[in-house]
Scaffold this active site. Sequence first.
Site, mmCIF file in Angstrom:
data_model
loop_
_atom_site.group_PDB
_atom_site.id
_atom_site.type_symbol
_atom_site.label_atom_id
_atom_site.label_comp_id
_atom_site.label_asym_id
_atom_site.label_seq_id
_atom_site.Cartn_x
_atom_site.Cartn_y
_atom_site.Cartn_z
ATOM 1 N N THR B 72 35.276 39.310 43.641
ATOM 2 C CA THR B 72 36.270 38.334 43.184
ATOM 3 C C THR B 72 36.229 38.144 41.661
ATOM 4 O O THR B 72 35.231 38.442 41.008
ATOM 5 C CB THR B 72 36.042 36.977 43.863
ATOM 6 O OG1 THR B 72 34.682 36.590 43.616
ATOM 7 C CG2 THR B 72 36.326 37.054 45.346
ATOM 8 N N THR B 141 31.363 35.012 36.562
ATOM 9 C CA THR B 141 30.532 33.860 36.947
ATOM 10 C C THR B 141 29.772 34.254 38.208
ATOM 11 O O THR B 141 30.013 35.318 38.783
ATOM 12 C CB THR B 141 31.410 32.631 37.268
ATOM 13 O OG1 THR B 141 32.089 32.869 38.508
ATOM 14 C CG2 THR B 141 32.425 32.352 36.181
ATOM 15 N N ASP B 142 28.863 33.409 38.644
ATOM 16 C CA ASP B 142 28.128 33.706 39.877
ATOM 17 C C ASP B 142 29.079 33.807 41.069
ATOM 18 O O ASP B 142 28.910 34.633 41.954
ATOM 19 C CB ASP B 142 27.079 32.610 40.150
ATOM 20 C CG ASP B 142 25.901 32.740 39.205
ATOM 21 O OD1 ASP B 142 25.757 33.838 38.607
ATOM 22 O OD2 ASP B 142 25.152 31.760 39.051
ATOM 23 N N CYS B 143 30.090 32.930 41.078
ATOM 24 C CA CYS B 143 31.014 32.920 42.211
ATOM 25 C C CYS B 143 32.160 33.907 42.049
ATOM 26 O O CYS B 143 32.793 34.301 43.031
ATOM 27 C CB CYS B 143 31.546 31.512 42.443
ATOM 28 S SG CYS B 143 32.025 30.662 40.931
ATOM 29 N N TYR B 144 32.457 34.280 40.798
ATOM 30 C CA TYR B 144 33.512 35.277 40.516
ATOM 31 C C TYR B 144 32.922 36.337 39.583
ATOM 32 O O TYR B 144 33.113 36.293 38.367
ATOM 33 C CB TYR B 144 34.711 34.620 39.839
ATOM 34 C CG TYR B 144 35.476 33.630 40.684
ATOM 35 C CD1 TYR B 144 36.276 34.067 41.752
ATOM 36 C CD2 TYR B 144 35.436 32.266 40.399
ATOM 37 C CE1 TYR B 144 36.993 33.165 42.510
ATOM 38 C CE2 TYR B 144 36.152 31.359 41.158
ATOM 39 C CZ TYR B 144 36.923 31.806 42.213
ATOM 40 O OH TYR B 144 37.643 30.904 42.953
#
Lengths: 144, 389
Positions: B72, B141-144
């Site tokens: 993502t 980012t960690d999530c993206y």
Amino acid sequence: MYSRIYVLRFPRETSDKPIISKLVKQYDVEFNILKATILPHDEGLMVLELTGHKNNIREALDYLKSFGVSIESVSTIIRRDDDKCFQCGACTGICPASALYVQRPEMAVVFDTDKCTGCGLCVPVCPVRAMEVSLDQSVNALKA
Amino acid sequence: MKEHKVTKTIAEINERIRKGEAVVVTAEEMVGIVRENGPEEAARRIDVVTTGTFSPMCSSGAFLNFGQTLPTIKAARVWLNNVPAYAGLAAVDIFLGGAEPAEDDPLNKVFPGEFRYGGGHVIEDLLAGKKVKLKAVAYGTDCYPNTIMEKEITLADLPNALLVNPRNCYQNYNCAINLSDKTIYTYMGTLRPRGKNVNYATSGELSPLLNDPLYRTIGLGSKIFLGGGTGYITWHGTQHNPHAMRLANQTPCRPAGTLMVQGELKQMSARWIKGISMQGYGTTIAVGVGVPIPVLNEEIAGYTGVSDAEIMTQVVDYSYDCSHGVDRNYAEVSYAELKSGQIEVNGRKVATASLSSVVRAREIAEILREWIKSGDFTLTEPVKLICDM
């Protein structure tokens, strides 16, 4: 009196010779030069309005063809893409020949190819680039 | 508020639309109807007047959600066919402005620039079903975790696509002239020197806001024709100026009201949304908008009966005055004069040309009339009228 606008393309061997002047001397045809240029490969390009008797103009065109000059009517090299044109009228304020005009009361924008001199001013003025001109193509590009 | 002899509600008009009994005419047709019968009789006979405009309209664009890919990405900068879109919304939400030029466009470096491709053209290409190249870059980012992504998209691929135009349908606009001695290239088109031509950009008696000059029938939630599909008025537009100078018939003779509109992009068509290239100025977008005006009383009937001869605008110099805040005009002219092809400015005849398509505006008003007559399109009661905003 018959009057038409033609696009003439001169092969490189002829572009430095006086040819057009003969139209008056030998064929009794008047000409008005709307555009004249030499293209990078030495071919000549000319937009001419010819005025005279219809038969004289036909003979004059045959004379030009004998030098290998290719002849088109302006209407074949300028066209309007009617899918793109949305009939706004921005071109009508710029067209010097009134070839692009507004038909009233409908307010439809009409392109009269017989009046078009091939100046090309309408091309960049059109907001949707509906006017297309292929004037500056070389003779060879046209043959290809 | 004065008493009206004829009063109708939108609910009553809708009932007639559903039964196939509503009488719907275009704003052009309404001119003759009011002239012959008077506003009161026209209000009794006519239920809805349809309007239309198709013209370059800056301040238009689209919110697009382009869906996630794996891994993502939280897109920080996004380009569609190399036209930058604003990405500071969320991970894969962007706003593409109609007036944004392609990033590698030479602009006005060689003057006047051609501005062949921009945000409006991307929206038109999407509507035409063409593939559009999307590029996104991110900081990760960690999530993206993804930092760069490229893919080809079509309108059908997009999870969400919404046309949102903060300012459309200008209620009247200036007529532009160039009094300098060189050609100028403006958002009002190419203007030849020494006042050789003038350009205007309003469909006159067909124009939506000139048929409801005091904004009394439309507002938040009014359903409209937008880009070939349906859309909604969501507020007045930016630069909305209801206090502009008006004639006795209440139509403004200066740029006045504007509309903010939106609609689902996927049900619109490339015929009614077009990328625009204004030589020397930039790219923008032409939008087709049609607003149905409910004839609620004889006052509204009178407004919708306004004709080109009764709508005026001013001739403003775009070579200096307009860009330097000089409040001066060179003539007050009617749309009947403008549409005749020639006006008089300082005693000289000047050729007129329009940037707004009357042919297409009329077509929009006719399409909207047929939609309503067929019972497919009913009117919506605004949640809040524009005159109350």
